[in-house]
Design a protein around this motif. Sequence first.
Motif, PDB file in Angstrom:
ATOM      1  N   MET A 146      -1.009  23.693   0.845  1.00 24.59           N
ATOM      2  CA  MET A 146      -1.192  24.920   0.073  1.00 24.59           C
ATOM      3  C   MET A 146      -2.631  25.401   0.154  1.00 24.59           C
ATOM      4  SD  MET A 146       1.134  23.995  -3.286  1.00 24.59           S
ATOM      5  CE  MET A 146       0.725  25.514  -4.149  1.00 24.59           C
ATOM      6  N   ILE A 147      -3.577  24.463   0.089  1.00 27.48           N
ATOM      7  CA  ILE A 147      -4.995  24.826   0.202  1.00 27.48           C
ATOM      8  C   ILE A 147      -5.280  25.422   1.568  1.00 27.48           C
ATOM      9  CG2 ILE A 147      -7.344  23.914   0.204  1.00 27.48           C
ATOM     10  CD1 ILE A 147      -6.292  21.719  -1.741  1.00 27.48           C
ATOM     11  N   PHE A 148      -4.765  24.774   2.611  1.00 21.21           N
ATOM     12  CA  PHE A 148      -4.977  25.252   3.980  1.00 21.21           C
ATOM     13  C   PHE A 148      -4.351  26.630   4.197  1.00 21.21           C
ATOM     14  CE2 PHE A 148      -2.890  25.624   8.162  1.00 21.21           C
ATOM     15  CZ  PHE A 148      -4.021  25.764   8.967  1.00 21.21           C
ATOM     16  N   ALA A 149      -3.117  26.803   3.738  1.00 20.87           N
ATOM     17  CA  ALA A 149      -2.405  28.054   3.983  1.00 20.87           C
ATOM     18  C   ALA A 149      -3.042  29.235   3.259  1.00 20.87           C
ATOM     19  CB  ALA A 149      -0.942  27.916   3.561  1.00 20.87           C
ATOM     20  N   SER A 150      -3.727  28.983   2.141  1.00 16.67           N
ATOM     21  CA  SER A 150      -4.340  30.081   1.383  1.00 16.67           C
ATOM     22  C   SER A 150      -5.562  30.650   2.079  1.00 16.67           C
ATOM     23  CB  SER A 150      -4.728  29.598  -0.013  1.00 16.67           C
ATOM     24  OG  SER A 150      -5.777  28.643   0.046  1.00 16.67           O
ATOM     25  N   ALA A 151      -6.202  29.877   2.967  1.00 16.31           N
ATOM     26  CA  ALA A 151      -7.371  30.328   3.746  1.00 16.31           C
ATOM     27  C   ALA A 151      -8.454  30.919   2.843  1.00 16.31           C
ATOM     28  CB  ALA A 151      -6.941  31.342   4.800  1.00 16.31           C
ATOM     29  N   SER A 152      -8.779  30.210   1.761  1.00 20.70           N
ATOM     30  CA  SER A 152      -9.768  30.683   0.797  1.00 20.70           C
ATOM     31  C   SER A 152     -10.754  29.565   0.480  1.00 20.70           C
ATOM     32  CB  SER A 152      -9.090  31.150  -0.497  1.00 20.70           C
ATOM     33  OG  SER A 152      -8.115  32.152  -0.235  1.00 20.70           O
ATOM     34  N   SER A 153     -12.006  29.956   0.227  1.00 17.63           N
ATOM     35  CA  SER A 153     -13.040  28.973  -0.093  1.00 17.63           C
ATOM     36  C   SER A 153     -12.843  28.369  -1.474  1.00 17.63           C
ATOM     37  CB  SER A 153     -14.425  29.618  -0.009  1.00 17.63           C
ATOM     38  OG  SER A 153     -14.716  30.046   1.289  1.00 17.63           O
ATOM     39  N   GLY A 154     -12.372  29.185  -2.431  1.00 17.23           N
ATOM     40  CA  GLY A 154     -12.216  28.718  -3.806  1.00 17.23           C
ATOM     41  C   GLY A 154     -11.357  27.477  -3.927  1.00 17.23           C
ATOM     42  N   PRO A 155     -10.141  27.462  -3.368  1.00 16.00           N
ATOM     43  CA  PRO A 155      -9.302  26.267  -3.454  1.00 16.00           C
ATOM     44  C   PRO A 155      -9.933  25.036  -2.796  1.00 16.00           C
ATOM     45  CG  PRO A 155      -7.962  28.170  -2.901  1.00 16.00           C
ATOM     46  CD  PRO A 155      -9.391  28.614  -2.845  1.00 16.00           C
ATOM     47  N   ILE A 156     -10.664  25.240  -1.709  1.00 15.06           N
ATOM     48  CA  ILE A 156     -11.335  24.101  -1.059  1.00 15.06           C
ATOM     49  C   ILE A 156     -12.370  23.502  -2.009  1.00 15.06           C
ATOM     50  CG2 ILE A 156     -12.766  23.401   0.889  1.00 15.06           C
ATOM     51  CD1 ILE A 156     -11.508  25.608   2.524  1.00 15.06           C
ATOM     52  N   MET A 157     -13.130  24.368  -2.678  1.00 11.40           N
ATOM     53  CA  MET A 157     -14.117  23.877  -3.638  1.00 11.40           C
ATOM     54  C   MET A 157     -13.429  23.200  -4.816  1.00 11.40           C
ATOM     55  SD  MET A 157     -17.087  24.314  -2.461  1.00 11.40           S
ATOM     56  CE  MET A 157     -17.913  23.827  -3.978  1.00 11.40           C
ATOM     57  N   SER A 158     -12.320  23.760  -5.283  1.00  7.63           N
ATOM     58  CA  SER A 158     -11.597  23.153  -6.397  1.00  7.63           C
ATOM     59  C   SER A 158     -11.098  21.767  -6.029  1.00  7.63           C
ATOM     60  CB  SER A 158     -10.409  24.043  -6.798  1.00  7.63           C
ATOM     61  OG  SER A 158     -10.849  25.326  -7.212  1.00  7.63           O
ATOM     62  N   ALA A 159     -10.575  21.621  -4.812  1.00 10.06           N
ATOM     63  CA  ALA A 159     -10.123  20.308  -4.354  1.00 10.06           C
ATOM     64  C   ALA A 159     -11.297  19.343  -4.233  1.00 10.06           C
ATOM     65  CB  ALA A 159      -9.408  20.448  -3.008  1.00 10.06           C
ATOM     66  N   SER A 160     -12.438  19.858  -3.797  1.00  8.29           N
ATOM     67  CA  SER A 160     -13.628  19.006  -3.673  1.00  8.29           C
ATOM     68  C   SER A 160     -14.049  18.477  -5.038  1.00  8.29           C
ATOM     69  CB  SER A 160     -14.774  19.793  -3.036  1.00  8.29           C
ATOM     70  OG  SER A 160     -14.424  20.256  -1.741  1.00  8.29           O
ATOM     71  N   PHE A 161     -14.039  19.336  -6.059  1.00  8.74           N
ATOM     72  CA  PHE A 161     -14.383  18.894  -7.406  1.00  8.74           C
ATOM     73  C   PHE A 161     -13.370  17.863  -7.917  1.00  8.74           C
ATOM     74  CE2 PHE A 161     -16.922  22.861  -7.614  1.00  8.74           C
ATOM     75  CZ  PHE A 161     -18.111  22.308  -8.066  1.00  8.74           C
ATOM     76  N   ALA A 162     -12.095  18.073  -7.595  1.00  9.97           N
ATOM     77  CA  ALA A 162     -11.070  17.114  -8.011  1.00  9.97           C
ATOM     78  C   ALA A 162     -11.303  15.749  -7.380  1.00  9.97           C
ATOM     79  CB  ALA A 162      -9.682  17.644  -7.648  1.00  9.97           C
ATOM     80  N   ILE A 163     -11.645  15.739  -6.101  1.00  9.83           N
ATOM     81  CA  ILE A 163     -11.885  14.479  -5.394  1.00  9.83           C
ATOM     82  C   ILE A 163     -13.137  13.792  -5.935  1.00  9.83           C
ATOM     83  CG2 ILE A 163     -12.463  13.489  -3.143  1.00  9.83           C
ATOM     84  CD1 ILE A 163     -10.703  15.688  -1.903  1.00  9.83           C
ATOM     85  N   VAL A 164     -14.190  14.562  -6.187  1.00 10.55           N
ATOM     86  CA  VAL A 164     -15.405  13.989  -6.768  1.00 10.55           C
ATOM     87  C   VAL A 164     -15.095  13.346  -8.123  1.00 10.55           C
ATOM     88  CG1 VAL A 164     -17.646  14.557  -7.786  1.00 10.55           C
ATOM     89  CG2 VAL A 164     -17.021  15.495  -5.554  1.00 10.55           C
ATOM     90  N   ALA A 165     -14.287  14.028  -8.930  1.00 14.48           N
ATOM     91  CA  ALA A 165     -13.919  13.488 -10.237  1.00 14.48           C
ATOM     92  C   ALA A 165     -13.138  12.185 -10.090  1.00 14.48           C
ATOM     93  CB  ALA A 165     -13.100  14.508 -11.023  1.00 14.48           C
ATOM     94  N   LEU A 166     -12.255  12.113  -9.107  1.00 15.00           N
ATOM     95  CA  LEU A 166     -11.490  10.887  -8.890  1.00 15.00           C
ATOM     96  C   LEU A 166     -12.406   9.734  -8.466  1.00 15.00           C
ATOM     97  CD1 LEU A 166      -8.352  12.328  -7.055  1.00 15.00           C
ATOM     98  CD2 LEU A 166      -8.435  11.375  -9.363  1.00 15.00           C
ATOM     99  N   PHE A 167     -13.400  10.025  -7.625  1.00 11.83           N
ATOM    100  CA  PHE A 167     -14.324   8.990  -7.184  1.00 11.83           C
ATOM    101  C   PHE A 167     -15.232   8.524  -8.325  1.00 11.83           C
ATOM    102  CE2 PHE A 167     -13.400  10.243  -2.754  1.00 11.83           C
ATOM    103  CZ  PHE A 167     -13.266   8.977  -2.200  1.00 11.83           C
TER     104      PHE A 167
END
Length: 368
Positions: A146-167
């Motif tokens: 879904m992130i890839f198909a949206s082709a938007s920077s916002g979702p990529i950053m949101s996923a990055s924050f989610a991954i940082v939070a998990l780590f």
Amino acid sequence: MTSLDQLMVVWATWALISSLFHKDIFGVLVNRLGLVYNACGIFFLLRVFCQSQDDVVRLCRMTAFVLIPLSIEMLAEKMTGHNFFSALGGVPEIPDIRDGKIRAQGPFAHSILAGTVGAVCLPLMISLWDRYRKTAVAAIGACLAMIFASASSGPIMSASFAIVALFMWSLRDHMRLIRWTVLLGYIGLDIVMKAPAYYLIARIDLTGSSTSWHRAALIESALAHISEWWLVGTDFTRHWMAYGVAWSGDHIDITNHYLRMGVDGGLPLMFLFIAILAKGFSFVGQKLRQVDGLSAVSPFMIWTLGASLFSHTASFISVSYFDQSFVFLYLTLAAISSGSLQTTLLPVSKDLRPKRDYFSTNRPKMVS
């Protein structure tokens, strides 16, 4: 009723009261009634039906079963340039194309929101890893698709924050120090930078076609005109920026959910919304301390709820939820506030699948 539930009620009450101070009282009141119905309806519905950690797991698994076929459609949309959800109405048949890239949106109002949903649900899907490995793998793949198909920077950053939070799970005992470090670091940047520190947002462009500058300039304009909206919001923001939007002659594109709350109901509505998010994080911290050493409750699952909420709070800086994407926010808050995470901890079964029939495993032998 938890304190988070009470904050939701107070937030909803002020959303309705503040509508009485706008020019078109009836029109704004109808809009706010819809806002309150959606937010509180989803939140309290899930609060009622989510009464144990088993229920939280089931809720995450049901979400996975929704996202998997949705991601397949979005990938097909990106490859074919045709949105199959257009047959149901509400979305265009041909998705937006920016710099030659198709921005799939599925049933959502915008591609950024579609990708953001995948990003904020990523921690919830990871929480299924121990119990439902196959479902988790498929669901994680769905979120990334879904992130890839949206082709938007916002979702990529949101996923990055989610991954940082998990780590940050391994540093969970030092979160107070981390929070103060981040705050002092931001203050330091604000002192040494010529522009306000939030203009770092303008430098983020992960797809080559982002409008990050608008998001930073929007914050600056909102602060410059705070006298117009601080108490009960405002009906006119068109003069905040040099350009407007095609769908409204009175407003600009408010791509910031916190500022959206301010425009709707002033600083009281914005601060109440922020208080709801803060209380959600507080609940996560409290429950982690309560379950320490208790094998009946998975501490990491509680942490994934906090990671999902953190991804939401980061996303709100660059996008305002105005379609069904809000469901996933209040789903997360309801899971955090649910009875499964209260002081009285309910036991969690090792296997949530239905038990086999007693007679199929304990049937007495036939006697001739």
